[in-house]
Design a protein around this motif. Structure first.
Motif, PDB file in Angstrom:
ATOM      1  N   ILE A 182       5.818  -9.898 -51.049  1.00 56.51           N
ATOM      2  CA  ILE A 182       6.083  -9.738 -49.614  1.00 56.51           C
ATOM      3  C   ILE A 182       5.013 -10.445 -48.787  1.00 56.51           C
ATOM      4  N   GLY A 183       3.758 -10.337 -49.219  1.00 57.19           N
ATOM      5  CA  GLY A 183       2.673 -11.013 -48.502  1.00 57.19           C
ATOM      6  C   GLY A 183       2.855 -12.523 -48.484  1.00 57.19           C
ATOM      7  N   GLU A 184       3.246 -13.078 -49.629  1.00 56.42           N
ATOM      8  CA  GLU A 184       3.479 -14.530 -49.693  1.00 56.42           C
ATOM      9  C   GLU A 184       4.643 -14.937 -48.794  1.00 56.42           C
ATOM     10  N   ALA A 185       5.732 -14.158 -48.809  1.00 60.12           N
ATOM     11  CA  ALA A 185       6.896 -14.473 -47.987  1.00 60.12           C
ATOM     12  C   ALA A 185       6.551 -14.397 -46.504  1.00 60.12           C
ATOM     13  N   MET A 186       5.776 -13.403 -46.126  1.00 58.21           N
ATOM     14  CA  MET A 186       5.349 -13.304 -44.727  1.00 58.21           C
ATOM     15  C   MET A 186       4.544 -14.529 -44.320  1.00 58.21           C
ATOM     16  N   GLY A 187       3.647 -14.963 -45.195  1.00 60.79           N
ATOM     17  CA  GLY A 187       2.839 -16.147 -44.893  1.00 60.79           C
ATOM     18  C   GLY A 187       3.690 -17.390 -44.703  1.00 60.79           C
ATOM     19  N   ILE A 188       4.733 -17.527 -45.533  1.00 64.25           N
ATOM     20  CA  ILE A 188       5.636 -18.683 -45.416  1.00 64.25           C
ATOM     21  C   ILE A 188       6.361 -18.651 -44.075  1.00 64.25           C
ATOM     22  N   LEU A 189       6.884 -17.481 -43.682  1.00 62.31           N
ATOM     23  CA  LEU A 189       7.604 -17.367 -42.412  1.00 62.31           C
ATOM     24  C   LEU A 189       6.681 -17.606 -41.227  1.00 62.31           C
ATOM     25  N   GLY A 194       5.967 -20.016 -36.837  1.00 63.10           N
ATOM     26  CA  GLY A 194       4.957 -19.621 -35.859  1.00 63.10           C
ATOM     27  C   GLY A 194       5.019 -18.149 -35.492  1.00 63.10           C
ATOM     28  N   LEU A 195       5.326 -17.292 -36.465  1.00 68.79           N
ATOM     29  CA  LEU A 195       5.444 -15.869 -36.214  1.00 68.79           C
ATOM     30  C   LEU A 195       4.119 -15.152 -36.452  1.00 68.79           C
ATOM     31  N   SER A 196       3.983 -13.994 -35.855  1.00 67.15           N
ATOM     32  CA  SER A 196       2.860 -13.113 -36.187  1.00 67.15           C
ATOM     33  C   SER A 196       3.198 -12.368 -37.479  1.00 67.15           C
ATOM     34  N   ALA A 197       2.222 -11.654 -38.040  1.00 71.26           N
ATOM     35  CA  ALA A 197       2.453 -10.903 -39.271  1.00 71.26           C
ATOM     36  C   ALA A 197       3.511  -9.827 -39.057  1.00 71.26           C
ATOM     37  N   ASP A 198       3.436  -9.121 -37.903  1.00 68.71           N
ATOM     38  CA  ASP A 198       4.412  -8.072 -37.624  1.00 68.71           C
ATOM     39  C   ASP A 198       5.812  -8.656 -37.470  1.00 68.71           C
ATOM     40  N   ALA A 200       6.945 -11.492 -38.788  1.00 68.09           N
ATOM     41  CA  ALA A 200       7.413 -11.966 -40.089  1.00 68.09           C
ATOM     42  C   ALA A 200       7.929 -10.795 -40.939  1.00 68.09           C
ATOM     43  N   PHE A 201       7.222  -9.683 -40.933  1.00 75.47           N
ATOM     44  CA  PHE A 201       7.663  -8.517 -41.696  1.00 75.47           C
ATOM     45  C   PHE A 201       8.966  -7.970 -41.130  1.00 75.47           C
ATOM     46  N   SER A 202       9.118  -7.991 -39.799  1.00 81.91           N
ATOM     47  CA  SER A 202      10.353  -7.507 -39.177  1.00 81.91           C
ATOM     48  C   SER A 202      11.542  -8.355 -39.594  1.00 81.91           C
ATOM     49  N   VAL A 203      11.339  -9.680 -39.740  1.00 84.40           N
ATOM     50  CA  VAL A 203      12.412 -10.564 -40.200  1.00 84.40           C
ATOM     51  C   VAL A 203      12.843 -10.175 -41.605  1.00 84.40           C
ATOM     52  N   LEU A 204      11.873  -9.981 -42.504  1.00 80.54           N
ATOM     53  CA  LEU A 204      12.198  -9.598 -43.883  1.00 80.54           C
ATOM     54  C   LEU A 204      12.946  -8.266 -43.924  1.00 80.54           C
ATOM     55  N   ARG A 205      12.474  -7.324 -43.141  1.00 83.04           N
ATOM     56  CA  ARG A 205      13.092  -5.992 -43.143  1.00 83.04           C
ATOM     57  C   ARG A 205      14.502  -6.039 -42.576  1.00 83.04           C
ATOM     58  N   ARG A 206      14.716  -6.847 -41.522  1.00 81.13           N
ATOM     59  CA  ARG A 206      16.035  -6.973 -40.924  1.00 81.13           C
ATOM     60  C   ARG A 206      17.041  -7.551 -41.916  1.00 81.13           C
ATOM     61  N   ILE A 207      16.628  -8.593 -42.636  1.00 80.49           N
ATOM     62  CA  ILE A 207      17.502  -9.210 -43.646  1.00 80.49           C
ATOM     63  C   ILE A 207      17.818  -8.204 -44.750  1.00 80.49           C
ATOM     64  N   SER A 208      16.803  -7.467 -45.178  1.00 76.58           N
ATOM     65  CA  SER A 208      16.982  -6.470 -46.235  1.00 76.58           C
ATOM     66  C   SER A 208      18.001  -5.418 -45.833  1.00 76.58           C
ATOM     67  N   GLN A 209      17.886  -4.906 -44.600  1.00 75.74           N
ATOM     68  CA  GLN A 209      18.784  -3.853 -44.143  1.00 75.74           C
ATOM     69  C   GLN A 209      20.196  -4.386 -43.887  1.00 75.74           C
ATOM     70  N   HIS A 210      20.278  -5.579 -43.315  1.00 73.42           N
ATOM     71  CA  HIS A 210      21.588  -6.135 -42.956  1.00 73.42           C
ATOM     72  C   HIS A 210      22.429  -6.459 -44.198  1.00 73.42           C
ATOM     73  N   HIS A 211      21.763  -6.979 -45.225  1.00 78.15           N
ATOM     74  CA  HIS A 211      22.489  -7.400 -46.425  1.00 78.15           C
ATOM     75  C   HIS A 211      22.381  -6.380 -47.566  1.00 78.15           C
ATOM     76  N   ASN A 212      21.708  -5.260 -47.305  1.00 75.69           N
ATOM     77  CA  ASN A 212      21.528  -4.220 -48.323  1.00 75.69           C
ATOM     78  C   ASN A 212      20.887  -4.782 -49.590  1.00 75.69           C
ATOM     79  N   ILE A 213      19.816  -5.549 -49.393  1.00 77.28           N
ATOM     80  CA  ILE A 213      19.068  -6.157 -50.491  1.00 77.28           C
ATOM     81  C   ILE A 213      17.646  -5.591 -50.457  1.00 77.28           C
TER      82      ILE A 213
END
Length: 230
Positions: A182-189, A194-198, A200-213
Protein backbone atom coordinates in the motif's frame (compact mmCIF):
# COMPACT_ATOMS: atom_id res chain seq x y z
CA UNK A 1 7.44 -48.20 20.29
CA UNK A 2 8.35 -47.51 23.92
CA UNK A 3 6.87 -44.38 25.50
CA UNK A 4 10.32 -43.03 26.39
CA UNK A 5 11.34 -43.20 22.74
CA UNK A 6 8.04 -41.65 21.69
CA UNK A 7 8.53 -38.80 24.20
CA UNK A 8 11.94 -38.08 22.70
CA UNK A 9 10.40 -38.05 19.24
CA UNK A 10 7.71 -35.63 20.44
CA UNK A 11 10.42 -33.30 21.73
CA UNK A 12 12.17 -33.40 18.35
CA UNK A 13 8.85 -32.85 16.60
CA UNK A 14 8.14 -29.73 18.65
CA UNK A 15 11.49 -28.25 17.57
CA UNK A 16 10.97 -29.31 13.94
CA UNK A 17 7.50 -27.75 13.76
CA UNK A 18 8.66 -24.45 15.20
CA UNK A 19 11.54 -24.41 12.69
CA UNK A 20 9.22 -24.45 9.64
CA UNK A 21 9.32 -21.26 7.60
CA UNK A 22 5.61 -20.92 6.75
CA UNK A 23 2.16 -21.92 7.90
CA UNK A 24 1.78 -24.36 4.98
CA UNK A 25 5.14 -25.97 5.75
CA UNK A 26 3.99 -26.49 9.35
CA UNK A 27 0.74 -28.10 8.19
CA UNK A 28 2.60 -30.39 5.78
CA UNK A 29 5.11 -31.42 8.45
CA UNK A 30 2.31 -32.30 10.89
CA UNK A 31 0.73 -34.66 8.36
CA UNK A 32 4.06 -36.25 7.47
CA UNK A 33 5.00 -36.63 11.14
CA UNK A 34 1.74 -38.45 11.89
CA UNK A 35 2.58 -41.11 9.30
CA UNK A 36 6.13 -41.34 10.58
CA UNK A 37 5.40 -41.44 14.32
CA UNK A 38 1.98 -43.03 14.88
CA UNK A 39 2.13 -46.81 14.70
CA UNK A 40 -0.14 -48.28 12.04
CA UNK A 41 -0.80 -44.94 10.35
CA UNK A 42 -0.46 -45.24 6.56
CA UNK A 43 -1.72 -41.78 5.61
CA UNK A 44 -2.64 -38.56 7.37
CA UNK A 45 -4.14 -35.20 6.60
CA UNK A 46 -5.57 -32.04 8.09
CA UNK A 47 -9.15 -31.14 7.21
CA UNK A 48 -11.02 -27.93 7.97
CA UNK A 49 -14.62 -26.99 7.28
CA UNK A 50 -15.10 -23.54 5.76
CA UNK A 51 -18.70 -22.38 5.24
CA UNK A 52 -19.86 -25.99 5.24
CA UNK A 53 -17.24 -27.07 2.71
CA UNK A 54 -14.44 -29.57 3.41
CA UNK A 55 -10.99 -28.11 2.76
CA UNK A 56 -7.83 -30.23 2.76
CA UNK A 57 -5.11 -28.15 4.41
CA UNK A 58 -2.41 -30.83 4.22
CA UNK A 59 -2.14 -34.40 2.96
CA UNK A 60 0.42 -37.17 3.28
CA UNK A 61 -0.84 -40.18 1.33
CA UNK A 62 -2.79 -40.68 -1.88
CA UNK A 63 -6.21 -41.37 -0.32
CA UNK A 64 -6.39 -38.31 1.93
CA UNK A 65 -7.78 -35.71 -0.47
CA UNK A 66 -10.31 -38.10 -1.97
CA UNK A 67 -11.47 -39.11 1.51
CA UNK A 68 -11.89 -35.44 2.46
CA UNK A 69 -13.79 -34.80 -0.78
CA UNK A 70 -16.18 -37.66 -0.02
CA UNK A 71 -16.88 -36.39 3.48
CA UNK A 72 -17.57 -32.89 2.19
CA UNK A 73 -19.74 -34.15 -0.66
CA UNK A 74 -21.79 -36.43 1.60
CA UNK A 75 -21.79 -34.04 4.56
CA UNK A 76 -20.77 -36.83 6.93
CA UNK A 77 -17.76 -38.66 8.28
CA UNK A 78 -15.66 -38.67 11.45
CA UNK A 79 -13.20 -36.00 10.33
CA UNK A 80 -15.86 -33.77 8.77
CA UNK A 81 -18.02 -33.88 11.91
CA UNK A 82 -15.01 -33.31 14.13
CA UNK A 83 -13.76 -30.31 12.13
CA UNK A 84 -17.14 -28.60 12.37
CA UNK A 85 -17.32 -29.38 16.11
CA UNK A 86 -20.44 -31.50 15.90
CA UNK A 87 -21.44 -32.84 19.36
CA UNK A 88 -18.43 -31.10 20.93
CA UNK A 89 -16.25 -34.21 20.56
CA UNK A 90 -12.46 -34.03 20.27
CA UNK A 91 -11.76 -37.57 19.02
CA UNK A 92 -13.73 -39.66 16.53
CA UNK A 93 -12.81 -43.16 15.42
CA UNK A 94 -13.99 -45.82 12.99
CA UNK A 95 -12.24 -48.98 14.13
CA UNK A 96 -13.49 -50.90 11.09
CA UNK A 97 -14.95 -49.22 8.02
CA UNK A 98 -17.06 -52.30 7.37
CA UNK A 99 -18.88 -51.58 10.67
CA UNK A 100 -19.19 -47.77 10.98
CA UNK A 101 -21.65 -45.78 13.05
CA UNK A 102 -25.03 -45.52 11.30
CA UNK A 103 -24.45 -41.77 10.83
CA UNK A 104 -21.35 -42.51 8.70
CA UNK A 105 -22.68 -45.46 6.69
CA UNK A 106 -22.68 -43.72 3.29
CA UNK A 107 -19.19 -42.34 3.80
CA UNK A 108 -17.79 -45.70 4.92
CA UNK A 109 -19.20 -47.47 1.87
CA UNK A 110 -17.65 -44.85 -0.44
CA UNK A 111 -14.29 -44.84 1.37
CA UNK A 112 -13.66 -48.58 1.53
CA UNK A 113 -12.63 -48.80 -2.17
CA UNK A 114 -9.85 -46.29 -1.34
CA UNK A 115 -8.18 -49.02 0.70
CA UNK A 116 -9.01 -47.54 4.11
CA UNK A 117 -9.68 -50.08 6.84
CA UNK A 118 -9.82 -47.80 9.88
CA UNK A 119 -9.40 -44.13 10.74
CA UNK A 120 -9.16 -41.72 13.64
CA UNK A 121 -9.74 -37.98 13.77
CA UNK A 122 -8.31 -35.68 16.44
CA UNK A 123 -9.33 -32.06 16.89
CA UNK A 124 -6.47 -29.57 16.51
CA UNK A 125 -7.15 -26.85 19.04
CA UNK A 126 -5.72 -24.56 21.68
CA UNK A 127 -7.62 -22.54 24.28
CA UNK A 128 -8.12 -19.77 21.73
CA UNK A 129 -8.16 -21.46 18.31
CA UNK A 130 -9.53 -24.43 16.41
CA UNK A 131 -7.55 -25.42 13.32
CA UNK A 132 -9.56 -28.39 12.03
CA UNK A 133 -8.95 -32.10 12.44
CA UNK A 134 -5.82 -34.22 12.18
CA UNK A 135 -6.93 -37.41 10.46
CA UNK A 136 -5.10 -40.74 10.62
CA UNK A 137 -5.79 -43.52 8.11
CA UNK A 138 -4.79 -47.18 8.13
CA UNK A 139 -5.20 -49.86 5.50
CA UNK A 140 -6.08 -52.54 8.03
CA UNK A 141 -9.12 -52.52 10.35
CA UNK A 142 -8.46 -52.11 14.05
CA UNK A 143 -5.15 -50.33 13.57
CA UNK A 144 -5.85 -47.58 16.09
CA UNK A 145 -6.22 -48.84 19.64
CA UNK A 146 -6.18 -46.78 22.83
CA UNK A 147 -2.37 -46.51 22.99
CA UNK A 148 -2.17 -45.33 19.41
CA UNK A 149 -5.02 -42.91 20.01
CA UNK A 150 -3.09 -41.45 22.96
CA UNK A 151 0.02 -41.10 20.80
CA UNK A 152 -2.03 -39.33 18.13
CA UNK A 153 -3.51 -37.02 20.75
CA UNK A 154 -0.04 -36.06 22.00
CA UNK A 155 1.03 -35.31 18.43
CA UNK A 156 -2.13 -33.27 17.83
CA UNK A 157 -1.49 -31.22 20.98
CA UNK A 158 2.07 -30.40 19.87
CA UNK A 159 0.77 -29.62 16.39
CA UNK A 160 -1.92 -27.21 17.59
CA UNK A 161 0.58 -25.15 19.58
CA UNK A 162 2.93 -25.00 16.59
CA UNK A 163 0.06 -23.99 14.29
CA UNK A 164 -0.96 -21.19 16.64
CA UNK A 165 2.60 -19.89 16.59
CA UNK A 166 2.96 -20.28 12.80
CA UNK A 167 -0.34 -18.56 12.11
CA UNK A 168 0.63 -15.60 14.28
CA UNK A 169 3.93 -15.22 12.40
CA UNK A 170 2.16 -15.69 9.06
CA UNK A 171 -0.39 -13.00 9.92
CA UNK A 172 2.34 -10.58 11.00
CA UNK A 173 4.32 -11.17 7.80
CA UNK A 174 1.18 -10.78 5.71
CA UNK A 175 0.33 -7.51 7.47
CA UNK A 176 3.85 -6.19 6.87
CA UNK A 177 3.71 -7.14 3.19
CA UNK A 178 0.30 -5.46 2.87
CA UNK A 179 1.52 -2.23 4.46
CA UNK A 180 4.57 -2.24 2.18
CA UNK A 181 2.44 -2.76 -0.95
CA UNK A 182 0.00 0.00 0.00
CA UNK A 183 2.86 2.38 0.81
CA UNK A 184 4.46 1.78 -2.59
CA UNK A 185 1.13 2.27 -4.40
CA UNK A 186 0.49 5.52 -2.55
CA UNK A 187 3.93 6.77 -3.55
CA UNK A 188 3.24 5.95 -7.21
CA UNK A 189 -0.10 7.82 -7.16
CA UNK A 190 1.45 10.79 -5.40
CA UNK A 191 4.20 11.02 -8.03
CA UNK A 192 1.93 10.47 -11.04
CA UNK A 193 -0.91 12.76 -10.04
CA UNK A 194 0.58 15.19 -7.55
CA UNK A 195 -1.55 13.90 -4.68
CA UNK A 196 -0.94 14.15 -0.96
CA UNK A 197 -0.56 10.96 1.09
CA UNK A 198 -4.13 11.25 2.40
CA UNK A 199 -5.49 11.82 -1.11
CA UNK A 200 -3.55 8.86 -2.52
CA UNK A 201 -4.87 6.55 0.22
CA UNK A 202 -8.43 7.81 -0.39
CA UNK A 203 -8.09 6.87 -4.08
CA UNK A 204 -7.00 3.33 -3.18
CA UNK A 205 -9.79 2.95 -0.65
CA UNK A 206 -12.43 4.28 -3.06
CA UNK A 207 -11.40 1.79 -5.76
CA UNK A 208 -11.38 -1.03 -3.20
CA UNK A 209 -14.90 -0.23 -1.98
CA UNK A 210 -16.38 0.47 -5.41
CA UNK A 211 -15.11 -2.75 -6.99
CA UNK A 212 -15.24 -4.88 -3.82
CA UNK A 213 -11.53 -5.69 -4.11
CA UNK A 214 -9.15 -6.01 -1.17
CA UNK A 215 -7.04 -2.92 -0.60
CA UNK A 216 -3.85 -4.96 -0.97
CA UNK A 217 -4.97 -6.20 -4.40
CA UNK A 218 -5.74 -2.65 -5.53
CA UNK A 219 -2.28 -1.60 -4.40
CA UNK A 220 -0.71 -4.49 -6.29
CA UNK A 221 -2.45 -3.42 -9.49
CA UNK A 222 -1.15 0.13 -9.13
CA UNK A 223 2.37 -1.22 -8.61
CA UNK A 224 2.32 -3.53 -11.65
CA UNK A 225 0.16 -1.77 -14.23
CA UNK A 226 1.71 1.00 -16.37
CA UNK A 227 0.44 4.53 -16.07
CA UNK A 228 -2.32 5.52 -18.48
CA UNK A 229 -0.92 7.50 -21.38
CA UNK A 230 -1.68 11.21 -21.37
Amino acid sequence: MEWREFAEQMARLARDLLAQDSLQATLDEIAASAVRLVEGCDAAGILAVRKGRAVTLAACGSAVQECDRLQGELGEGPCFDLARHKDGERVYRIADLSRPRPAWQRFAEAARPLGIGSMTGLLLYTDNDDFGALNLYARRPGAFGKDVETAGWLLASHAAVALADARTIDQLEHAMETRHAIGEAMGILMERHGLSADEAFSVLRRISQHHNIKLRDVAQRVRTEPANPA
